[in-house]
Design a protein around this motif. Structure first.
Motif, PDB file in Angstrom:
ATOM      1  N   LYS A 163      57.629  38.096  45.730  1.00  0.00           N
ATOM      2  CA  LYS A 163      58.388  39.175  46.377  1.00  0.00           C
ATOM      3  C   LYS A 163      59.475  38.661  47.321  1.00  0.00           C
ATOM      4  CE  LYS A 163      57.733  43.064  49.551  1.00  0.00           C
ATOM      5  NZ  LYS A 163      56.736  43.894  50.259  1.00  0.00           N
ATOM      6  N   CYS A 190      56.839  45.978  40.459  1.00  0.00           N
ATOM      7  CA  CYS A 190      55.906  44.924  40.065  1.00  0.00           C
ATOM      8  C   CYS A 190      54.479  45.463  40.000  1.00  0.00           C
ATOM      9  CB  CYS A 190      55.965  43.767  41.052  1.00  0.00           C
ATOM     10  SG  CYS A 190      57.591  42.984  41.184  1.00  0.00           S
ATOM     11  N   PHE A 238      51.732  39.449  44.540  1.00  0.00           N
ATOM     12  CA  PHE A 238      53.163  39.136  44.511  1.00  0.00           C
ATOM     13  C   PHE A 238      53.667  38.587  45.838  1.00  0.00           C
ATOM     14  CE2 PHE A 238      52.681  42.378  41.174  1.00  0.00           C
ATOM     15  CZ  PHE A 238      53.182  41.654  40.105  1.00  0.00           C
ATOM     16  N   HIS A 260      53.079  34.113  38.540  1.00  0.00           N
ATOM     17  CA  HIS A 260      53.938  34.333  39.713  1.00  0.00           C
ATOM     18  C   HIS A 260      53.279  33.860  40.999  1.00  0.00           C
ATOM     19  CE1 HIS A 260      51.801  37.918  38.289  1.00  0.00           C
ATOM     20  NE2 HIS A 260      51.412  38.033  39.539  1.00  0.00           N
ATOM     21  N   THR A 319      56.007  46.887  44.997  1.00  0.00           N
ATOM     22  CA  THR A 319      54.757  46.376  44.427  1.00  0.00           C
ATOM     23  C   THR A 319      53.683  47.451  44.562  1.00  0.00           C
ATOM     24  OG1 THR A 319      54.012  45.329  46.492  1.00  0.00           O
ATOM     25  CG2 THR A 319      55.384  44.004  45.022  1.00  0.00           C
TER      26      THR A 319
END
Length: 266
Positions: free
Chosen positions: A43, A28, A39, A248, A55
C-alpha cells in the motif's frame, strides 16, 4: 482520503475498508481468511506511485461483520461491485489475491464498466484438483476446535520469505478469529467453489496481469497455473522466484513496479 476504517452497509452485513490517496483508484482484496493489513507493505508503495488505494476486509474477517448469510469468492465479488459503485470513482484497477482474484474476475465479467484492469496475484479462478491428503485436511478444517490451530499451523507455508513482522501479523490474525462470532468463519470458507468465476473467464474484457510465486504451495506447478490463467484471459504473467501465496507481502517493491508498469500500458 483517510486510512481510518470506513464501512459499507450491505444487505448481509457490514464491509470494512480503508481509503487513502487521491490518484487513480486501485482496490485491493486480500487472500481468503486474512486481514486487509496483508497489504501493509504494498500500500505505501502504491500511494507513493500516486494511487488512491482502498484495501478491504473480506466478509467475516478483520473489521468486517463476522456473521454473513454466505462466504466465498462469489459473495465477495458482489461486495466488490457494491463497493466500486459506492466509491463512484470511475473504472478501477482491482488487485485480487487468491479467492480475491476469483471475485475480481467475476466483477469484471458482470460489471465491466467498473473495472479498467485486473491484477491477479496467486489467483484461484478455478477449483484446485485436490488429492486425498488435501481432501482429508479440508474435512478437518470443518471440525470445531481443530479449524483455528490447523489454519494457523498452515499459514506460514504461504509466506516462505517471511517479513520481519510475520509473528506480529499472525498474532493479530489469530486474535481476530477469536473475536465473538468469528469461530465458524474458517469452516465457512473451506470448500468454497470458484466455478462461477471460471464460468465467466471468457466474458472478461479488461486487461489482466497475473502474478505468481514459484514457491506457492497451493499449486503443484505454479508457473503452469499462471500460464493457464493468463491464457484464458489473454493476460501477461510475472513470476516471482521464491514467492509464496502472498507475493505482495514478500516482494512489495517488485509488485508495485509491475502494477505501475501494467497500468501505464492500459
Amino acid at each position: 482520503m483517510s486510512d481510518q476504517t470506513q464501512y459499507l452497509d450491505l444487505p448481509g452485513g457490514r464491509l470494512a475498508y480503508d481509503d487513502e490517496g487521491d490518484g487513480p483508484l486501485i482496490v485491493c482484496l486480500p487472500s481468503m481468511l486474512d486481514l486487509r493489513s496483508q497489504f501493509r507493505f504494498l500500500k505505501p508503495r502504491l500511494l507513493e506511485a500516486g494511487y488512491r488505494v482502498v484495501t478491504v476486509d473480506q466478509r467475516g474477517m478483520g473489521e468486517s461483520s463476522a456473521a454473513w448469510p454466505e462466504y466465498g469468492s462469489t459473495p465477495l465479488a458482489h461486495d466488490l461491485m457494491a463497493l466500486l459503485r459506492h466509491l463512484d470513482a470511475g473504472p478501477a484497477l482491482v488487485y485480487g489475491c487468491s479467492n480475491g482474484a476469483a471475485a475480481a474476475v467475476y466483477a469484471a465479467a458482470e460489471a465491466p464498466e467498473l473495472v479498467k484492469g485486473l491484477v491477479l496475484a496467486a489467483p484461484f479462478v478455478r477449483n484446485a484438483q485436490a488429492g486425498l491428503a488435501m481432501k482429508l485436511t479440508m474435512s478437518l478444517f470443518r471440525i470445531p476446535g481443530l479449524a483455528l490451530p490447523l489454519y494457523m499451523s498452515y499459514y506460514p507455508k504461504w509466506e516462505p520469505k517471511r517479513p520481519a513482522d510475520f509473528d506480529e501479523h499472525a498474532a493479530l490474525l489469530k486474535a481476530n478469529f477469536k473475536e465473538p462470532g468469528r469461530g465458524k468463519v474458517i469452516a465457512s470458507y473451506m470448500g468454497m467453489s470458484h466455478d462461477e468465476a471460471e464460468a465467466r473467464l471468457d466474458k472478461v474484457t479488461a486487461p489482466v496481469l497475473v502474478i505468481m510465486g514459484t514457491a506457492d504451495v497451493d499449486w503443484p506447478d505454479p508457473a503452469a497455473e499462471a500460464r493457464w490463467v493468463a491464457g484464458r484471459l489473454d493476460g501477461e504473467v510475472v513470476m516471482l522466484d521464491g514467492a509464496g501465496h502472498h507475493p505482495h507481502v514478500e516482494f512489495p517493491a517488485e509488485i508495485a513496479e509491475a502494477v505501475r508498469a501494467f497500468d501505464a500500458r492500459l
